[in-house]
Design a protein around this motif. Sequence first.
Motif, PDB file in Angstrom:
ATOM      1  N   LEU A  22      36.959  41.517  28.123  1.00  0.00           N
ATOM      2  CA  LEU A  22      36.773  42.956  28.321  1.00  0.00           C
ATOM      3  C   LEU A  22      36.179  43.590  27.065  1.00  0.00           C
ATOM      4  CD1 LEU A  22      37.295  45.328  30.243  1.00  0.00           C
ATOM      5  CD2 LEU A  22      39.635  45.416  29.358  1.00  0.00           C
ATOM      6  N   GLN A  23      36.699  43.244  25.914  1.00  0.00           N
ATOM      7  CA  GLN A  23      36.183  43.776  24.655  1.00  0.00           C
ATOM      8  C   GLN A  23      34.721  43.383  24.452  1.00  0.00           C
ATOM      9  OE1 GLN A  23      37.666  42.160  20.920  1.00  0.00           O
ATOM     10  NE2 GLN A  23      37.927  44.249  20.138  1.00  0.00           N
ATOM     11  N   ASP A 150      45.043  39.792  39.844  1.00  0.00           N
ATOM     12  CA  ASP A 150      45.604  38.455  40.031  1.00  0.00           C
ATOM     13  C   ASP A 150      44.726  37.519  39.204  1.00  0.00           C
ATOM     14  OD1 ASP A 150      46.209  35.843  40.870  1.00  0.00           O
ATOM     15  OD2 ASP A 150      46.628  36.486  42.924  1.00  0.00           O
ATOM     16  N   THR A 151      45.289  36.870  38.204  1.00  0.00           N
ATOM     17  CA  THR A 151      44.472  36.048  37.307  1.00  0.00           C
ATOM     18  C   THR A 151      43.859  34.843  37.998  1.00  0.00           C
ATOM     19  OG1 THR A 151      46.428  34.886  36.454  1.00  0.00           O
ATOM     20  CG2 THR A 151      45.632  36.781  35.198  1.00  0.00           C
ATOM     21  N   THR A 152      44.352  34.480  39.166  1.00  0.00           N
ATOM     22  CA  THR A 152      43.721  33.367  39.879  1.00  0.00           C
ATOM     23  C   THR A 152      42.352  33.772  40.430  1.00  0.00           C
ATOM     24  OG1 THR A 152      44.879  33.869  41.947  1.00  0.00           O
ATOM     25  CG2 THR A 152      45.930  32.279  40.452  1.00  0.00           C
ATOM     26  N   ALA A 157      35.742  38.084  37.450  1.00  0.00           N
ATOM     27  CA  ALA A 157      36.065  39.035  38.523  1.00  0.00           C
ATOM     28  C   ALA A 157      37.070  40.071  38.041  1.00  0.00           C
ATOM     29  CB  ALA A 157      36.613  38.294  39.739  1.00  0.00           C
ATOM     30  N   ASN A 158      38.069  39.640  37.285  1.00  0.00           N
ATOM     31  CA  ASN A 158      39.071  40.578  36.791  1.00  0.00           C
ATOM     32  C   ASN A 158      38.486  41.585  35.821  1.00  0.00           C
ATOM     33  OD1 ASN A 158      41.552  40.005  38.137  1.00  0.00           O
ATOM     34  ND2 ASN A 158      41.664  38.091  37.010  1.00  0.00           N
ATOM     35  N   VAL A 159      37.624  41.133  34.922  1.00  0.00           N
ATOM     36  CA  VAL A 159      37.010  42.061  33.963  1.00  0.00           C
ATOM     37  C   VAL A 159      36.111  43.056  34.688  1.00  0.00           C
ATOM     38  CG1 VAL A 159      35.401  42.224  32.008  1.00  0.00           C
ATOM     39  CG2 VAL A 159      37.261  40.555  31.967  1.00  0.00           C
ATOM     40  N   ALA A 160      35.344  42.589  35.641  1.00  0.00           N
ATOM     41  CA  ALA A 160      34.503  43.501  36.425  1.00  0.00           C
ATOM     42  C   ALA A 160      35.356  44.536  37.155  1.00  0.00           C
ATOM     43  CB  ALA A 160      33.645  42.712  37.417  1.00  0.00           C
ATOM     44  N   THR A 161      36.477  44.113  37.701  1.00  0.00           N
ATOM     45  CA  THR A 161      37.380  45.022  38.403  1.00  0.00           C
ATOM     46  C   THR A 161      37.973  46.049  37.450  1.00  0.00           C
ATOM     47  OG1 THR A 161      37.893  43.323  40.051  1.00  0.00           O
ATOM     48  CG2 THR A 161      39.469  45.134  39.841  1.00  0.00           C
TER      49      THR A 161
END
Length: 180
Positions: A22-23, A150-152, A157-161
């Motif tokens: 993210l950073q 959800d880290t799976t 995908a998580n950073v984009a979200t």
Amino acid sequence: MAQIIFLHGASSSGKSTIARELQARIEKPFWHISIDHLRDSGVLPLSRFRSGEFVWTESRKAFFDGFHASLAAYADAGNNLILEHILDTPGWLETLSGSLAQHDVFFVAVHCPLELLIERESERGDRLIGSAKRDYETIHLGKTYDLELDTTDGVDANVATVLDGWRQTERSSSFSRFRL
């Protein structure tokens, strides 16, 4: 007003991995801060706690009170933060909500399946065995988030979200009700 992206999840859930990526991708300068950074930098006399010369339970409250106060000081000075933390002690949410009330806090739950948490905890070797399971069972209770991950789903995908959610101005988490 500083902006704070608060990643909250069990020990070994993937908060650090998400925070680093993210950073690297966010369009503004953000500090990435966590207890692990302090621990790994040598701030704490860990070997003396481990040997029993110092008693962690006697020092823990002052350590976390200082850490929490430092977060407010960093934000009050105008620093944007990516904070990874585990609110595992009664009162911490209220303390941080109050001290960060004048800032834009985007509160993110980081979830990970229990089996994977236990596996990661064991592989790391720097976590008290059983803490991930305890966190998994308790730390999300009674908290309201702006976003849940959800880290799976994978770090990209998580950073984009997170970035998509953070860019929205609407906040509805446990932190937003304390906002000034």
